[in-house]
Scaffold this active site. Structure first.
Site, mmCIF file in Angstrom:
data_model
loop_
_atom_site.group_PDB
_atom_site.id
_atom_site.type_symbol
_atom_site.label_atom_id
_atom_site.label_comp_id
_atom_site.label_asym_id
_atom_site.label_seq_id
_atom_site.Cartn_x
_atom_site.Cartn_y
_atom_site.Cartn_z
ATOM 1 N N TRP B 101 45.639 45.861 42.209
ATOM 2 C CA TRP B 101 44.467 45.777 43.082
ATOM 3 C C TRP B 101 43.931 47.146 43.464
ATOM 4 C CZ3 TRP B 101 41.515 41.834 42.888
ATOM 5 C CH2 TRP B 101 42.062 40.620 42.432
ATOM 6 N N ASP B 168 41.994 46.610 51.709
ATOM 7 C CA ASP B 168 42.012 45.300 51.066
ATOM 8 C C ASP B 168 43.248 44.578 51.602
ATOM 9 O OD1 ASP B 168 42.273 43.072 49.499
ATOM 10 O OD2 ASP B 168 42.130 44.125 47.586
ATOM 11 N N LYS B 192 44.918 33.022 50.735
ATOM 12 C CA LYS B 192 46.353 33.311 50.754
ATOM 13 C C LYS B 192 46.945 32.972 52.122
ATOM 14 C CE LYS B 192 45.483 36.664 47.171
ATOM 15 N NZ LYS B 192 46.079 36.094 45.955
#
Lengths: 353, 353
Positions: B101, B168, B192
């Site tokens: 990521w 993030d 999530k």
């Protein structure tokens, strides 16, 4: 009391679709898992998105020249994504200013490329679709708002032009067969005719458009990213895609786009006939450009409108108030709204004094 | 057989949340309407989004310096949106390359501004978070991936730097209290720890960032658009926002972020203890940087891994296979996963021969 939901979007869905969606949320196909809590790369979800894509292709009879993508968000995002993908900042795109969504498309494109407005019906409060215009030679594509959700107009025949059409079809996607060869890009968010808010279906006609190469625009907005990754470059809104699949199956089971068109025609004819007959109401839009999706009408004065809205609310009619800038009433009759609800509304209009 | 869902996202949700979401899909609060088929501007939905926003502020104890936005799509979109809003193309943004990521964030920012990678753990297969680096003076912000979902690392203490952090936090949002003053922007997609796929929560710390003016970037991507319109510039993914509200209420009822942190700690300690004890498995990540959300581990050889995966599948464990490029196993233990599921997995590891 049973509610009759004329909301402009998110909008009414068939009861059977809601039931199956709720079941999938709790226990999808006896897997012991919620369809919303599995990976977008799991075999279960891949089967869902593949079937949804195949059904869009089947319903519109699309061959391999066409790509069907699923992207997060709604049409407002696509109003920027389309010019980003299709033109450079010095190139010109044309618009017919048919109302709120044409205005938003013009504003979005003006931030990205050169724009040219062919004609506008703004001076007559968007009561028709301008058809008397000439397309300059340097235009790369013509953006059309297939159906103006807020103003209540709809193209019943699309313009004949040499350039591809880029169509915002958010409020009439999957409601009738289309002359697909005219279009370069079609996009539609799901929450009106084929699902719930969160996902947009994009159809690209590779015969009519040439997309920019990777790297010229952010990867996340590039059509090529999503073609290459089959819409799974990032986590797709899985549950909204699942509800779209249920709606696509429902549309097919009803008889496909011909059936949807017949149902829309039946519903809207019934309502417009009552609007035209009724001494207390008038339709907002010229007859030839009236939307079969969103019937916009007014009461003869503010007192009538207030009384009618109270009467409808009292009798279980929901979501029928016009957009604030337009006023009056807007009855949205998307695929998920039953004819019985329109008949019920017409009966209420009839009995309203 | 009951399934124990260790999916990396979309991921397990508490049964009570799924039940209430399904009920809302069929008949929201006895209104006779589905929560998914009402307008995003209706009083019913406005109450939902306002309560969700208020709960994020309450759980993180945010004052008026902070804006909480809801945007469609996921974090991949925000990786472009953050630099678009915060820097011009000649300005530099720094990254610590901690894994998949971070790489995606670097690639996305490189399309928009100048980038500087402070350090990378790629040569040791991202088995730790690099901490030995110096921030150059011209950096505008430091992007951090709070938790690397795929590689299994997590910042347990955030870097001390003069510039704001842009984080993030997709895979560890709402799982612990945060030193909010360090952050300029936090974004996290819901699927999530607090909902289903389709919506992203964005927190802006107005004390730490100065956003670009309207007109410099497309309106749809401009934070100011969504601040001004309170996230309703376009149709927000209404049902995903509703599920986020249910999760936020659930988190509050559990005892808030302190309780979430304690639960995460209990779950991950239990699993890592078994990984470390077990002769057939090894953890991928240095102990000090291990994620409490995603425990990544391997079998001592391919034969063990194959047999273990078959054993788990046979016993109702779902979504535990490692990301293709990493291999091995990844047990994701987000807010919605019960301690009992981790105990069940640990028992299976224990009995596995």
């Amino acid at each position: 009391m049973k509610q009759h939901n004329f909301s402009p979007g998110p909008a009414a869905l068939p009861e059977s679709v809601l039931q199956e969606a709720a079941q999938g949320l709790l226990n999808y196909n006896q897997t012991g898992l919620s369809v919303a809590e599995i990976s977008h790369r799991s075999p279960i979800f891949l089967a869902i998105i593949e079937e949804a894509t195949a059904l869009v292709k089947e319903l519109y009879q699309l061959d391999d020249r066409f790509e069907v993508l699923w992207m997060p968000g709604g049409a407002s995002g696509q109003l920027a994504i389309a010019p980003m993908n299709l033109v450079s900042k010095d190139e010109r795109v044309a618009f017919v200013d048919t109302g709120f969504w044409a205005q938003r498309a013009i504003d979005a494109a003006a931030e990205i490329c050169q724009i040219h407005v062919l004609a506008s019906s703004s001076k007559s409060t968007y009561d028709h679709i301008p058809k008397d215009w000439t397309l300059p030679n340097d235009i790369k594509y013509l953006h059309v708002v297939s159906n103006e959700t807020i103003d209540g107009t709809q193209y019943h025949t699309y313009p004949d032009v040499a350039v591809p059409l880029v169509a915002d079809m958010t409020s009439d996607f999957l409601t009738r067969p289309l002359p697909m060869e005219k279009f370069g890009v079609i996009f539609a968010s799901a929450q009106k005719n084929f699902g719930i808010a969160g996902v947009t279906c994009v159809i690209l006609n590779k015969d009519r458009i040439s997309e920019k190469m990777m790297g010229e625009i952010p990867t996340i907005y590039n059509y090529q990213t999503h073609i290459r990754e089959q819409s799974l470059y990032h986590t797709i809104p899985t549950f909204p895609v699942y509800v779209s699949l249920l709606m696509l199956r429902w549309i097919k089971a009803q008889g496909g786009l011909i059936a949807m068109q017949a149902q829309s025609s039946a519903k809207s004819s019934l309502l417009y006939a009552e609007i035209d007959r009724h001494p207390l109401f008038t339709g907002n839009v010229h007859v030839e450009d009236r939307s079969v999706m969103n019937a916009c009408f007014r009461g003869i004065n503010a007192e009538v409108e207030e009384a009618f809205l109270a009467y409808l609310t009292q009798h279980g009619i929901v979501g029928i108030k016009g957009f604030p800038t337009v006023g009056g009433f807007r009855a949205s009759m998307y695929n998920g709204l039953a004819l019985e609800s329109v008949q019920y509304l017409v009966d209420l209009m009839h009995s309203f004094k």
